[in-house]
Design an enzyme around this catalytic site. Structure first.
Site, PDB file in Angstrom:
ATOM      1  CB  SER A  31      -0.889   0.036   1.247  1.00  0.00           C
ATOM      2  OG  SER A  31      -1.782  -1.040   1.229  1.00  0.00           O
ATOM      3  CG  HIS A  62      -3.040  -2.089  -3.555  1.00  0.00           C
ATOM      4  ND1 HIS A  62      -2.319  -3.221  -3.303  1.00  0.00           N
ATOM      5  CD2 HIS A  62      -2.989  -1.367  -2.422  1.00  0.00           C
ATOM      6  CE1 HIS A  62      -1.850  -3.201  -2.061  1.00  0.00           C
ATOM      7  NE2 HIS A  62      -2.255  -2.090  -1.512  1.00  0.00           N
ATOM      8  CG  HIS A  84      -4.875  -6.925   1.181  1.00  0.00           C
ATOM      9  ND1 HIS A  84      -5.026  -6.023   0.155  1.00  0.00           N
ATOM     10  CD2 HIS A  84      -3.686  -6.658   1.767  1.00  0.00           C
ATOM     11  CE1 HIS A  84      -3.951  -5.237   0.127  1.00  0.00           C
ATOM     12  NE2 HIS A  84      -3.127  -5.592   1.089  1.00  0.00           N
ATOM     13  CE1 TYR A  86      -8.487  -5.029   2.955  1.00  0.00           C
ATOM     14  CE2 TYR A  86      -6.441  -5.794   3.913  1.00  0.00           C
ATOM     15  CZ  TYR A  86      -7.129  -4.915   3.102  1.00  0.00           C
ATOM     16  OH  TYR A  86      -6.460  -3.935   2.431  1.00  0.00           O
ATOM     17  CD  GLU A  87      -8.717  -6.363  -1.308  1.00  0.00           C
ATOM     18  OE1 GLU A  87      -9.184  -5.784  -2.295  1.00  0.00           O
ATOM     19  OE2 GLU A  87      -7.536  -6.758  -1.251  1.00  0.00           O
ATOM     20  CB  ALA A 114       1.604   0.006   4.420  1.00  0.00           C
ATOM     21  CG  MET A 212      -4.221  -5.546   7.783  1.00  0.00           C
ATOM     22  SD  MET A 212      -5.604  -4.468   7.365  1.00  0.00           S
ATOM     23  CE  MET A 212      -5.676  -3.405   8.816  1.00  0.00           C
ATOM     24  CB  SER A 213      -0.311  -7.979   3.022  1.00  0.00           C
ATOM     25  OG  SER A 213       0.845  -7.187   3.284  1.00  0.00           O
ATOM     26  CG  ASN A 236       0.160   3.275  11.479  1.00  0.00           C
ATOM     27  OD1 ASN A 236       0.190   2.771  10.349  1.00  0.00           O
ATOM     28  ND2 ASN A 236      -0.246   2.607  12.540  1.00  0.00           N
ATOM     29  CG  HIS A 249      -6.401   2.974   3.655  1.00  0.00           C
ATOM     30  ND1 HIS A 249      -5.463   1.958   3.752  1.00  0.00           N
ATOM     31  CD2 HIS A 249      -6.550   3.211   2.333  1.00  0.00           C
ATOM     32  CE1 HIS A 249      -5.075   1.598   2.544  1.00  0.00           C
ATOM     33  NE2 HIS A 249      -5.715   2.335   1.664  1.00  0.00           N
TER      34      HIS A 249
HETATM   35  N1  HPA Z   1      -2.200  -2.122  11.547  1.00  0.00           N
HETATM   36  C1  HPA Z   1      -2.420  -3.012  10.563  1.00  0.00           C
HETATM   37  N2  HPA Z   1      -2.072  -2.799   9.305  1.00  0.00           N
HETATM   38  C2  HPA Z   1      -1.453  -1.636   9.022  1.00  0.00           C
HETATM   39  C3  HPA Z   1      -1.191  -0.670   9.999  1.00  0.00           C
HETATM   40  C4  HPA Z   1      -1.579  -0.927  11.340  1.00  0.00           C
HETATM   41  O1  HPA Z   1      -1.376  -0.116  12.272  1.00  0.00           O
HETATM   42  N3  HPA Z   1      -0.577   0.375   9.366  1.00  0.00           N
HETATM   43  C5  HPA Z   1      -0.466   0.022   8.057  1.00  0.00           C
HETATM   44  N4  HPA Z   1      -1.003  -1.184   7.843  1.00  0.00           N
END
Ligand code: HPA
Length: 281
Positions: A31, A62, A84, A86-87, A114, A212-213, A236, A249
């Site tokens: 991402s 993406h 992903h 989660y999709e 990310a 998440m990947s 973050n 996001h």
């Molecule tokens: N958590 C999960 N996935 C992420 C995060 C997070 O804080 N930041 C970027 N992808």
């Protein structure tokens, strides 16, 4: 159709669209990191929609495009965007693009993503070399009958992230004056971000970053005997680490883009003088 047939069909479509390409290194861009593909020269692009069996990534920005070309000194195949779990994609769909790269001849794949940092001293904007992972989802792309043509039923994950590739990336970071952090990546399913209590629990378990990947791709590639490296772009500090702040996001995308240039330099440097004798599989 077996998965071998599915990835063969995808690889055939790619060879037909780019007959001169012979990629040795696969790269997956996470991402916000899609701009790394700008550093690829002699590029040929193939939209995922033209490759049978490739899922369409649903996440904004993406790109959903395979770029073949040269990065550093290596012939590369760059997946700009991924699907992903989660999709709602099945894990076989999620890992089909990287399996296809392996089938095309990529003996090495470098994954990126990310991620949120669990360590206050590794803040947004830093790249983190993934040295190991924790699968927090209970999901596995290899659950179900094993396809022996792809790999063994049971296989080792002691060195899931290749030691030689990690050294190459450390050397490249030093040469490029990039302050590369290192740590363990925790795969959380998403799409909701974590709660502060979950983040405290993951830290206790030994995680340094959460995302998440990546983990299903690492598992599927190791099954096929491909050498894997992975790098997180820290977007973050994880949930609960900054008082009074919430996660979104948009921040992931903005921070990701800012890091894409640094990741491109890291990968291009890592892939100069490719292959070394130790890189051949
Ligand atoms: N958590 C999960 N996935 C992420 C995060 C997070 O804080 N930041 C970027 N992808």
């Amino acid at each position: 159709m077996t998965e071998l047939h599915a990835i063969d069909a995808a690889a055939d479509a790619i060879r037909a669209a780019a007959p001169a390409a012979a990629p040795a290194v696969g790269i997956v861009l996470g991402s916000g990191l899609g701009a790394v593909a700008d550093a690829v020269t002699d590029a040929v692009d193939i939209p995922y929609g033209e490759i049978p069996g490739f899922p369409r990534p649903g996440v904004a920005s993406h790109a959903g495009r395979l770029r073949l070309g040269t990065l550093g000194g290596a012939p590369v195949a760059v997946l700009q965007g991924r699907a992903h779990a989660y999709e709602g994609h099945g894990l076989a769909d999620v890992v089909r693009p990287v399996r296809t790269l392996a089938r095309l001849g990529c003996g090495t794949v470098i994954l990126s993503n990310a991620a949120g940092s669990l360590r206050a001293e590794v803040g947004p904007g830093r790249l983190m070399l993934i040295t190991d992972h924790i699968n927090g989802t209970g999901l596995n792309p290899l659950a179900g009958p094993n396809e022996a043509a792809l790999g063994e039923r049971f296989f080792d994950m002691t060195s899931a992230y290749d030691a030689g590739l990690q050294d190459r990336l450390r050397d490249a970071a030093r040469a490029e004056s990039i302050d590369l952090a290192e740590g363990v990546y925790y795969w959380a399913l998403g799409p909701s971000f974590e709660t502060p209590a979950e983040i405290r629990a993951f830290r206790t378990l030994g995680a340094d970053a959460v995302g998440m990947s990546t983990v299903p791709e690492t598992i599927a590639l190791r099954h096929m005997g491909v050498r894997v490296a992975a790098v997180s772009g820290i977007t973050n500090l994880a949930a609960g680490m900054v008082a009074g702040s919430a996660l979104d996001h948009a921040e992931t995308m903005t921070r990701g883009s800012a890091m894409a240039g640094e990741l491109a330099r890291l990968l291009a440097r890592c892939l100069t003088a490719w292959p070394q004798p130790s890189d051949r599989t």
